[in-house]
Design a protein around this motif. Structure first.
Motif, mmCIF file in Angstrom:
data_model
loop_
_atom_site.group_PDB
_atom_site.id
_atom_site.type_symbol
_atom_site.label_atom_id
_atom_site.label_comp_id
_atom_site.label_asym_id
_atom_site.label_seq_id
_atom_site.Cartn_x
_atom_site.Cartn_y
_atom_site.Cartn_z
ATOM 1 N N GLU B 15 36.638 -45.712 -19.247
ATOM 2 C CA GLU B 15 36.327 -46.910 -18.485
ATOM 3 C C GLU B 15 37.188 -48.101 -18.915
ATOM 4 O OE1 GLU B 15 32.406 -48.423 -18.995
ATOM 5 O OE2 GLU B 15 32.498 -49.689 -17.222
ATOM 6 N N ASN B 17 39.656 -49.177 -17.110
ATOM 7 C CA ASN B 17 40.038 -49.845 -15.854
ATOM 8 C C ASN B 17 41.539 -50.090 -15.732
ATOM 9 O OD1 ASN B 17 37.774 -50.675 -13.882
ATOM 10 N ND2 ASN B 17 36.875 -51.035 -15.885
ATOM 11 N N VAL B 20 42.668 -49.188 -12.228
ATOM 12 C CA VAL B 20 42.332 -50.223 -11.245
ATOM 13 C C VAL B 20 43.368 -51.335 -11.286
ATOM 14 C CG1 VAL B 20 40.580 -51.904 -10.554
ATOM 15 C CG2 VAL B 20 39.879 -49.698 -11.488
ATOM 16 N N ARG B 37 38.346 -47.933 -8.247
ATOM 17 C CA ARG B 37 37.371 -48.556 -9.140
ATOM 18 C C ARG B 37 36.812 -47.501 -10.078
ATOM 19 N NH1 ARG B 37 33.294 -49.352 -4.239
ATOM 20 N NH2 ARG B 37 35.301 -49.308 -3.245
ATOM 21 N N SER B 52 36.770 -42.460 -12.289
ATOM 22 C CA SER B 52 37.655 -43.333 -11.519
ATOM 23 C C SER B 52 37.662 -42.847 -10.070
ATOM 24 C CB SER B 52 39.066 -43.270 -12.108
ATOM 25 O OG SER B 52 39.926 -44.095 -11.375
#
Lengths: 74, 198
Positions: B15, B17, B20, B37, B52
């Motif tokens: 996580e 990101n 993203v 996301r 993801s």
């Protein structure tokens, strides 16, 4: 009381004339036969949908590094 | 013919990101739109998992099935793309998509959301490759450059896999064999039956 506007087109006359014209135009449109045209789905063409993926050295490196701990044993 | 697919190894996703951020930067995606996301389940609890998510480029795409103006098309690489010139921003695709992939630049009711935007698998759009108009509408076209989606290429833990479906399935299969267990995803047994161990 003097009315100077008699010769001019009054508000009501104006809208009446306009309405009459619209009705005539609408009648002319509806008088034409309604011809159905076939529905056209979006076709982007062969050039846009052609395959762009190729197993370049860059892509091979991605596969190699992502499977480095397992695929090397195959 | 290779079929382009994404596969997120939930055991590896931390996580961060980065996928993203990479996507937004690569395609200069405007504020309010997230083509990708990270979804976290059981956050802070034992068994926490992050995945993801983006457009999964479905083989029989429901977004294309419900589109009233037929703006979707599938390329020879099995990438689902759409034309922003034809899209009317009705939002039907958003309701149809099981992954919440379609995004809109504005918040509004029917027809006032603006043109739909979604993950293009870094494959641009219907405009000619590497053109300015293609970049402005859909972002960069890495696939035509002989590269893969940037989100997967820069995943630090190598959780997000992209590329030829057969190839990344093989990579994931080998990982599962080495670990000794599968993803444990909901619906696994329904999809693959209990007789399939991996």
């Amino acid at each position: 009381m003097r009315d100077d506007r008699k010769d001019e087109m009054g508000r009501r006359h104006f809208f009446r004339a306009l309405g009459g014209g619209s009705v005539a135009a609408a009648a002319a449109i509806t008088a034409q036969p309604m011809i159905a045209t076939p529905a056209q789905a979006y076709d982007p063409g062969a050039e846009e949908t052609k395959a762009r993926y190729r197993e370049s050295d860059h892509v091979k490196a991605f596969y190699r590094t992502n499977g480095y701990e397992t695929l090397k044993k195959i | 013919m290779a079929r382009m697919k994404f596969l997120c190894d939930a055991d590896r996703c931390i996580e961060c990101n980065a996928c993203v951020t990479a996507c937004k930067n690569e395609h200069e995606v405007p504020w309010g739109i997230n083509r990708r996301r990270v979804v976290t389940l059981n956050d802070g609890k034992p068994g926490e998992r992050s995945v993801s998510m983006a457009c999964m480029h479905c083989t029989d795409a429901p977004c294309a099935a419900v589109c009233p103006v037929n703006c979707f098309y599938t390329t020879a690489d099995a990438v689902v793309l759409h034309s922003k010139d034809i899209c009317i921003g009705c939002g039907y695709c958003f309701y149809a998509c099981p992954f919440g992939a379609p995004q809109y630049p504005k918040v509004g009711n029917f027809g006032s959301r603006g043109k739909m935007d979604k993950c293009t698998y870094c494959a641009g759009g219907p405009e000619s490759d590497f053109s300015t108009i293609e970049y402005e509408k859909y972002g960069s076209n890495r696939l035509a450059e002989g590269k893969l989606p940037l989100c997967a290429e820069m995943c630090s833990t190598k959780a997000l896999l992209a590329g030829d479906g057969d190839m990344i399935a093989e990579i994931y299969k080998q990982r599962v064999i080495k670990r000794g267990y599968g993803s444990g995803a909901w619906g696994w047994k329904t999809a693959y039956r209990e007789t399939v161990a991996i």
